[in-house]
Scaffold this motif. Sequence first.
Motif, short mmCIF file in Angstrom:
data_model
loop_
_atom_site.label_atom_id
_atom_site.label_comp_id
_atom_site.label_asym_id
_atom_site.label_seq_id
_atom_site.Cartn_x
_atom_site.Cartn_y
_atom_site.Cartn_z
N ALA A 22 0.87 -1.37 -0.01
CA ALA A 22 -0.10 -0.13 0.23
C ALA A 22 0.82 1.22 0.00
N ILE A 23 1.94 1.19 0.80
CA ILE A 23 2.79 2.26 0.79
C ILE A 23 3.58 2.54 -0.42
N MET A 24 3.85 1.46 -1.20
CA MET A 24 4.67 1.80 -2.53
C MET A 24 3.53 2.19 -3.52
N ILE A 25 2.42 1.71 -3.50
CA ILE A 25 1.19 2.33 -4.57
C ILE A 25 1.33 3.80 -4.05
N MET A 26 0.99 3.97 -2.74
CA MET A 26 0.85 5.56 -2.53
C MET A 26 2.11 6.57 -3.12
N LEU A 27 3.17 5.84 -3.04
CA LEU A 27 4.29 6.45 -3.39
C LEU A 27 4.28 6.63 -5.03
N GLY A 28 3.76 5.58 -5.55
CA GLY A 28 3.66 5.80 -7.15
C GLY A 28 2.64 6.89 -7.60
N ILE A 163 16.12 20.81 -16.66
CA ILE A 163 15.48 20.27 -15.52
C ILE A 163 14.94 19.07 -15.55
N PRO A 164 15.47 17.64 -15.13
CA PRO A 164 14.81 16.63 -15.23
C PRO A 164 13.40 16.59 -14.72
N ASN A 165 12.77 15.61 -15.40
CA ASN A 165 11.19 15.38 -14.93
C ASN A 165 10.95 13.91 -15.14
N ASN A 166 11.61 13.17 -14.09
CA ASN A 166 11.71 11.77 -14.07
C ASN A 166 10.67 11.00 -13.38
N HIS A 167 9.72 11.78 -13.02
CA HIS A 167 8.53 11.37 -11.92
C HIS A 167 7.55 10.12 -12.27
N LEU A 168 7.42 10.24 -13.70
CA LEU A 168 6.77 9.05 -14.57
C LEU A 168 7.43 7.67 -14.12
N ALA A 169 8.86 7.92 -14.67
CA ALA A 169 9.51 6.49 -14.55
C ALA A 169 9.79 6.14 -12.95
N TYR A 170 9.55 7.21 -11.99
CA TYR A 170 9.69 6.72 -10.74
C TYR A 170 8.32 6.28 -10.13
N ALA A 171 7.23 6.65 -10.75
CA ALA A 171 5.92 5.99 -10.41
C ALA A 171 5.88 4.55 -10.72
N TRP A 172 6.41 4.41 -12.05
CA TRP A 172 6.32 2.84 -12.46
C TRP A 172 7.29 2.09 -11.59
N GLN A 173 8.28 2.38 -11.24
CA GLN A 173 9.16 1.92 -10.16
C GLN A 173 8.65 1.34 -9.21
N TRP A 174 7.83 2.28 -8.41
CA TRP A 174 6.83 1.93 -7.17
C TRP A 174 5.90 0.96 -7.39
N PHE A 175 5.16 1.02 -8.59
CA PHE A 175 4.09 0.23 -8.94
C PHE A 175 4.73 -1.14 -9.38
N ILE A 176 5.83 -1.13 -9.90
CA ILE A 176 6.59 -2.50 -10.34
C ILE A 176 6.98 -3.38 -8.88
N PHE A 177 7.66 -2.39 -8.02
CA PHE A 177 8.06 -2.84 -6.65
C PHE A 177 7.10 -3.64 -6.03
N ALA A 178 5.68 -2.95 -6.02
CA ALA A 178 4.62 -3.41 -5.16
C ALA A 178 4.10 -4.53 -5.94
#
Length: 196
Positions: A22-28, A163-178
């Motif tokens: 649940a925490i990982m999904i929230m972080l995503g 300015i980097p905008n990597n937030h979509l990649a980070y979101a996918w990482q959290w969803f994959i971790f979950a």
Amino acid sequence: MIMETQRRIPVIATLVVLVAVAIMIMLGFWQLDRKDQKEALLARFAQAQAMSSDVAWPAAGADTTPVLYRHARVTCAAVLSTRSIAGRSIRDEAGWAHVARCRLAKGGEADVALGWSRDPLSPAWQGGEVGGFIGPAGKGIKLVAAPAQAGLEQLAAPDPNDIPNNHLAYAWQWFIFAATALVIYALALRGRMRKP
């Protein structure tokens, strides 16, 4: 009775895994929200680049976000120090950006990126009025002189596209971790249930 106990789903371990998932999904979802915020900020910076009017140099401690990438003009009343840092010319050549720390005529201090050269030795510069674009500099800001000063070549203008905008990649990482955590735990439970 022993077999039934072994095959029972462990409550505490299951709760820990579900809370972690649940925490990982929230972080995503938080990263997706950050992506939207960053896109709005980059759009605002792109608009700021197109504005030709000068903005006042912000006072020490003020929020500098509204003035980033805008044109400004300052008067360097005294050069306090100079330094050379890695920089790129307007022709995208690698070299040295020469930065002067100035005491401003209206009070306060500012970093002024004077220009670019291949030589790391900073040229002499006595200060004076200088215009240019406000760009990020670590946790602060600097004025990138345009035109360049002290006989230097023009530095590349600050660009919000850097300015980097990597937030979509980070979101996918959290969803994959979950998802991975759920799959691993499901396999562990399956192995537990199969034990004789």
